[in-house]
Motif scaffolding. Structure first.
Motif, PDB file in Angstrom:
ATOM      1  N   LEU A  48       0.826  -1.211   0.000  1.00 37.28           N
ATOM      2  CA  LEU A  48       0.000   0.000   0.000  1.00 37.28           C
ATOM      3  C   LEU A  48       0.859   1.260   0.000  1.00 37.28           C
ATOM      4  O   LEU A  48       0.451   2.306  -0.522  1.00 37.28           O
ATOM      5  CB  LEU A  48      -0.925  -0.003   1.218  1.00 37.28           C
ATOM      6  N   TYR A  49       2.054   1.168   0.585  1.00 39.75           N
ATOM      7  CA  TYR A  49       2.956   2.332   0.609  1.00 39.75           C
ATOM      8  C   TYR A  49       3.780   2.442  -0.671  1.00 39.75           C
ATOM      9  O   TYR A  49       4.064   3.561  -1.138  1.00 39.75           O
ATOM     10  CB  TYR A  49       3.912   2.228   1.808  1.00 39.75           C
ATOM     11  N   LEU A  50       4.167   1.313  -1.243  1.00 39.64           N
ATOM     12  CA  LEU A  50       5.096   1.346  -2.379  1.00 39.64           C
ATOM     13  C   LEU A  50       4.398   1.338  -3.738  1.00 39.64           C
ATOM     14  O   LEU A  50       4.924   1.900  -4.708  1.00 39.64           O
ATOM     15  CB  LEU A  50       6.056   0.155  -2.288  1.00 39.64           C
ATOM     16  N   ALA A  51       3.235   0.697  -3.839  1.00 33.34           N
ATOM     17  CA  ALA A  51       2.575   0.569  -5.139  1.00 33.34           C
ATOM     18  C   ALA A  51       2.236   1.910  -5.790  1.00 33.34           C
ATOM     19  O   ALA A  51       2.321   2.036  -7.021  1.00 33.34           O
ATOM     20  CB  ALA A  51       1.317  -0.288  -4.990  1.00 33.34           C
ATOM     21  N   PRO A  52       1.845   2.954  -5.023  1.00 35.89           N
ATOM     22  CA  PRO A  52       1.475   4.224  -5.698  1.00 35.89           C
ATOM     23  C   PRO A  52       2.657   5.027  -6.204  1.00 35.89           C
ATOM     24  O   PRO A  52       2.458   6.017  -6.922  1.00 35.89           O
ATOM     25  CB  PRO A  52       0.731   5.005  -4.593  1.00 35.89           C
ATOM     26  N   LEU A  53       3.911   4.659  -5.845  1.00 33.71           N
ATOM     27  CA  LEU A  53       5.049   5.524  -6.164  1.00 33.71           C
ATOM     28  C   LEU A  53       5.205   5.807  -7.660  1.00 33.71           C
ATOM     29  O   LEU A  53       5.443   6.962  -8.038  1.00 33.71           O
ATOM     30  CB  LEU A  53       6.336   4.910  -5.602  1.00 33.71           C
ATOM     31  N   PRO A  54       5.107   4.829  -8.565  1.00 35.81           N
ATOM     32  CA  PRO A  54       5.232   5.166  -9.997  1.00 35.81           C
ATOM     33  C   PRO A  54       4.178   6.168 -10.466  1.00 35.81           C
ATOM     34  O   PRO A  54       4.495   7.111 -11.216  1.00 35.81           O
ATOM     35  CB  PRO A  54       5.070   3.811 -10.687  1.00 35.81           C
ATOM     36  N   LEU A  55       2.939   5.981 -10.012  1.00 31.11           N
ATOM     37  CA  LEU A  55       1.882   6.914 -10.410  1.00 31.11           C
ATOM     38  C   LEU A  55       2.155   8.310  -9.854  1.00 31.11           C
ATOM     39  O   LEU A  55       1.996   9.313 -10.562  1.00 31.11           O
ATOM     40  CB  LEU A  55       0.523   6.416  -9.916  1.00 31.11           C
ATOM     41  N   LEU A  56       2.599   8.376  -8.602  1.00 27.17           N
ATOM     42  CA  LEU A  56       2.874   9.684  -7.998  1.00 27.17           C
ATOM     43  C   LEU A  56       4.032  10.379  -8.705  1.00 27.17           C
ATOM     44  O   LEU A  56       4.018  11.610  -8.874  1.00 27.17           O
ATOM     45  CB  LEU A  56       3.187   9.523  -6.512  1.00 27.17           C
ATOM     46  N   ALA A  57       5.033   9.614  -9.124  1.00 26.50           N
ATOM     47  CA  ALA A  57       6.166  10.210  -9.844  1.00 26.50           C
ATOM     48  C   ALA A  57       5.713  10.821 -11.164  1.00 26.50           C
ATOM     49  O   ALA A  57       6.176  11.900 -11.559  1.00 26.50           O
ATOM     50  CB  ALA A  57       7.245   9.150 -10.070  1.00 26.50           C
ATOM     51  N   VAL A  58       4.806  10.141 -11.859  1.00 23.15           N
ATOM     52  CA  VAL A  58       4.296  10.685 -13.126  1.00 23.15           C
ATOM     53  C   VAL A  58       3.469  11.937 -12.874  1.00 23.15           C
ATOM     54  O   VAL A  58       3.606  12.954 -13.581  1.00 23.15           O
ATOM     55  CB  VAL A  58       3.461   9.612 -13.858  1.00 23.15           C
ATOM     56  N   LEU A  59       2.609  11.900 -11.853  1.00 25.44           N
ATOM     57  CA  LEU A  59       1.774  13.069 -11.548  1.00 25.44           C
ATOM     58  C   LEU A  59       2.617  14.272 -11.156  1.00 25.44           C
ATOM     59  O   LEU A  59       2.283  15.415 -11.496  1.00 25.44           O
ATOM     60  CB  LEU A  59       0.794  12.725 -10.423  1.00 25.44           C
ATOM     61  N   ALA A  60       3.717  14.040 -10.437  1.00 27.99           N
ATOM     62  CA  ALA A  60       4.543  15.162  -9.985  1.00 27.99           C
ATOM     63  C   ALA A  60       5.181  15.908 -11.139  1.00 27.99           C
ATOM     64  O   ALA A  60       5.523  17.091 -11.000  1.00 27.99           O
ATOM     65  CB  ALA A  60       5.618  14.653  -9.025  1.00 27.99           C
ATOM     66  N   VAL A  61       5.342  15.259 -12.284  1.00 29.81           N
ATOM     67  CA  VAL A  61       5.974  15.915 -13.436  1.00 29.81           C
ATOM     68  C   VAL A  61       4.981  16.819 -14.165  1.00 29.81           C
ATOM     69  O   VAL A  61       5.377  17.783 -14.828  1.00 29.81           O
ATOM     70  CB  VAL A  61       6.543  14.846 -14.395  1.00 29.81           C
ATOM     71  N   VAL A  62       3.692  16.558 -14.031  1.00 29.52           N
ATOM     72  CA  VAL A  62       2.670  17.350 -14.729  1.00 29.52           C
ATOM     73  C   VAL A  62       2.527  18.704 -14.030  1.00 29.52           C
ATOM     74  O   VAL A  62       2.202  18.754 -12.837  1.00 29.52           O
ATOM     75  CB  VAL A  62       1.319  16.604 -14.750  1.00 29.52           C
ATOM     76  N   PRO A  63       2.768  19.824 -14.708  1.00 28.43           N
ATOM     77  CA  PRO A  63       2.739  21.133 -14.033  1.00 28.43           C
ATOM     78  C   PRO A  63       1.407  21.446 -13.365  1.00 28.43           C
ATOM     79  O   PRO A  63       1.381  22.007 -12.260  1.00 28.43           O
ATOM     80  CB  PRO A  63       3.039  22.117 -15.167  1.00 28.43           C
ATOM     81  N   ALA A  64       0.284  21.083 -13.988  1.00 29.23           N
ATOM     82  CA  ALA A  64      -1.022  21.480 -13.468  1.00 29.23           C
ATOM     83  C   ALA A  64      -1.385  20.754 -12.176  1.00 29.23           C
ATOM     84  O   ALA A  64      -2.269  21.218 -11.445  1.00 29.23           O
ATOM     85  CB  ALA A  64      -2.105  21.226 -14.508  1.00 29.23           C
ATOM     86  N   VAL A  65      -0.712  19.642 -11.864  1.00 26.79           N
ATOM     87  CA  VAL A  65      -1.044  18.898 -10.642  1.00 26.79           C
ATOM     88  C   VAL A  65      -0.742  19.744  -9.408  1.00 26.79           C
ATOM     89  O   VAL A  65      -1.477  19.696  -8.419  1.00 26.79           O
ATOM     90  CB  VAL A  65      -0.273  17.566 -10.613  1.00 26.79           C
ATOM     91  N   ARG A  66       0.318  20.516  -9.467  1.00 23.75           N
ATOM     92  CA  ARG A  66       0.657  21.375  -8.312  1.00 23.75           C
ATOM     93  C   ARG A  66      -0.455  22.386  -8.047  1.00 23.75           C
ATOM     94  O   ARG A  66      -0.819  22.635  -6.892  1.00 23.75           O
ATOM     95  CB  ARG A  66       1.973  22.088  -8.585  1.00 23.75           C
ATOM     96  N   ARG A  67      -0.981  22.970  -9.104  1.00 24.08           N
ATOM     97  CA  ARG A  67      -2.088  23.906  -8.917  1.00 24.08           C
ATOM     98  C   ARG A  67      -3.309  23.190  -8.360  1.00 24.08           C
ATOM     99  O   ARG A  67      -3.991  23.699  -7.462  1.00 24.08           O
ATOM    100  CB  ARG A  67      -2.434  24.581 -10.247  1.00 24.08           C
ATOM    101  N   SER A  68      -3.610  21.994  -8.876  1.00 24.36           N
ATOM    102  CA  SER A  68      -4.756  21.226  -8.390  1.00 24.36           C
ATOM    103  C   SER A  68      -4.609  20.890  -6.908  1.00 24.36           C
ATOM    104  O   SER A  68      -5.562  21.033  -6.128  1.00 24.36           O
ATOM    105  CB  SER A  68      -4.905  19.946  -9.216  1.00 24.36           C
ATOM    106  N   GLU A  69      -3.420  20.456  -6.516  1.00 25.14           N
ATOM    107  CA  GLU A  69      -3.202  20.127  -5.103  1.00 25.14           C
ATOM    108  C   GLU A  69      -3.330  21.370  -4.224  1.00 25.14           C
ATOM    109  O   GLU A  69      -3.889  21.315  -3.128  1.00 25.14           O
ATOM    110  CB  GLU A  69      -1.819  19.499  -4.929  1.00 25.14           C
ATOM    111  N   GLY A  70      -2.822  22.496  -4.715  1.00 21.06           N
ATOM    112  CA  GLY A  70      -2.944  23.728  -3.937  1.00 21.06           C
ATOM    113  C   GLY A  70      -4.387  24.136  -3.728  1.00 21.06           C
ATOM    114  O   GLY A  70      -4.772  24.564  -2.636  1.00 21.06           O
ATOM    115  N   VAL A  71      -5.205  24.008  -4.772  1.00 21.84           N
ATOM    116  CA  VAL A  71      -6.627  24.345  -4.650  1.00 21.84           C
ATOM    117  C   VAL A  71      -7.302  23.429  -3.632  1.00 21.84           C
ATOM    118  O   VAL A  71      -8.094  23.881  -2.793  1.00 21.84           O
ATOM    119  CB  VAL A  71      -7.315  24.245  -6.029  1.00 21.84           C
ATOM    120  N   GLN A  72      -6.996  22.123  -3.690  1.00 21.68           N
ATOM    121  CA  GLN A  72      -7.592  21.190  -2.738  1.00 21.68           C
ATOM    122  C   GLN A  72      -7.174  21.507  -1.312  1.00 21.68           C
ATOM    123  O   GLN A  72      -7.997  21.466  -0.384  1.00 21.68           O
ATOM    124  CB  GLN A  72      -7.186  19.760  -3.097  1.00 21.68           C
ATOM    125  N   VAL A  73      -5.893  21.804  -1.119  1.00 23.74           N
ATOM    126  CA  VAL A  73      -5.402  22.095   0.231  1.00 23.74           C
ATOM    127  C   VAL A  73      -6.048  23.358   0.779  1.00 23.74           C
ATOM    128  O   VAL A  73      -6.444  23.412   1.945  1.00 23.74           O
ATOM    129  CB  VAL A  73      -3.864  22.213   0.218  1.00 23.74           C
TER     130      VAL A  73
END
Length: 373
Positions: A48-73
């Motif tokens: 459960l801790y390790l399986a999401p890492l590849p997906l999270l690495a791909v999402l972190a490269v997408v510029p718009a994800v940072r804005r999306s996370e900021g809006v959610q936070v």
């Protein structure tokens, strides 16, 4: 008692728990693909801790994800906190912090889910009092995990140093623009009111003796008022963000100032030398405003007196000079107010110098501005 219960009764606590739950669901979805969910085995728990890492690495490269996370936070974790960025990732440092944040969000969600599952398993085996205590402890643990999530968001989703600098520069530019627009309104409307007041006063004195002068004064009032209205429309257009606001007057329109001053009774000796028409538009516009302010001060404090006005372009320098006599009845503090300060401010912003004070002939304003190459 209210302070003790606040962590588990706060609305923010439960929006944070919901935020953690989204991270848990993402981890569960990834773990179902690999290594699979085979009960509460160490392999499954670690997956459960390790399986999401590849997906999270791909999402972190997408510029718009940072804005999306900021809006959610801002909406769920730190409501109303403007220090959480809502900008796209621009640098690899931004992407690195975003990856850490995504991992923290998912891992805290997995931890919250595992603790909840453990409490659910233990509750039936304990007595009722113990189950109640266990449930209350779980609520406080979830609130604490939400607090950790908020602390991580403050550290990992804050604007970078470059973003803070850009935001500060933008605020400074907006402040300077508002100050400049306020100065233009002061100069334009102040000049129009001063000239109109003098023209109306002279027309009233000569209404019976010189009808032609009265007609000329009324025409000058109309022309001055129209120019002031155009300036007002232009400034309002800039404030509204108009794409094509009316153009501002330049030194090529200095005859307009001369006509309005002469209509108010002043005698203006204008001399223009050098390539005034070739001056950059911003510099020529500011030069016009400087002459307008100087003429307004002369009319306001000295009345309709002779004025000598010089505009010289010599090499890489623009020289402006306005001289007028000061009648004995003029106030001793003439020229020491906001008008002179405005002249100094305009000259300083353009990298030039301004002088204003009494001279052998009365009052003299001299401004020197560099001409860009």
């Amino acid at each position: 008692m209210r302070r003790v219960l606040r962590p588990v009764t706060s609305r923010t606590t439960w929006t944070r728990v919901l935020h953690l739950a989204v991270g848990l669901w993402a981890a569960v979805a990834c773990a179902m693909v690999a290594p699979g969910l085979e009960g509460m085995t160490p392999r499954t728990l670690l997956g459960l801790y390790l399986a999401p890492l590849p997906l999270l690495a791909v999402l972190a490269v997408v510029p718009a994800v940072r804005r999306s996370e900021g809006v959610q936070v801002r909406a769920m974790v730190l409501p109303g906190d403007d220090d959480v960025t809502v900008e796209d990732s621009r640098t690899w440092a931004d992407r690195g912090r975003l990856l850490v944040w995504l991992c923290v969000r998912v891992w805290l969600g997995v931890l919250a889910g595992q603790l909840t599952a453990l409490a659910v398993r233990l509750a039936p085996q304990a007595g009722l009092p113990a189950a109640v205590v266990l449930g209350g402890a779980l609520l406080y643990v979830l609130a604490a995990l939400g607090g950790l999530l908020a602390a991580a968001a403050r550290q990992l989703l804050h604007p970078s140093a470059a973003e803070r600098l850009a935001a500060q520069q933008l605020r400074t530019e907006r402040l300077l623009q508002r100050t400049r627009l306020a100065g233009e309104l002061h100069d334009s409307i102040g000049h129009a009111l001063t000239v109109t007041l003098l023209q109306a006063g002279a027309a009233r004195e000569l209404a019976d003796r010189d009808p032609a002068f009265v007609r000329g004064a009324l025409a000058a009032i109309e022309d001055t008022t129209r120019a002031a209205a155009e300036d007002l429309d232009r400034v309002l257009g800039l404030l509204r963000g108009s794409s094509r606001p009316p153009s501002a007057p330049t030194l090529a329109d200095v005859d307009r100032l001369v006509r309005s001053a002469e209509a108010a009774g002043a005698r203006v000796d204008l001399q223009v030398t050098g390539a005034v028409a070739a001056l950059p538009a911003p510099l020529s516009q500011e030069g016009y405003r400087i002459l307008q302010e100087a003429l307004t001060n002369a009319l306001r404090h000295a009345g309709p007196v002779p004025v000598r006005l010089r505009v010289d372009v010599v090499g890489r320098e623009l020289a402006l000079e306005v001289c007028n006599p000061v009648p004995p009845a003029a106030p001793s503090a003439a020229g020491t107010g906001s008008g002179v300060r405005g002249l100094h401010d305009r000259a300083a912003l353009l990298g030039g110098t301004a002088e204003a004070g009494r001279s052998a002939d009365g009052w003299r304003v001299a401004v020197r501005l560099p001409v860009p190459a």
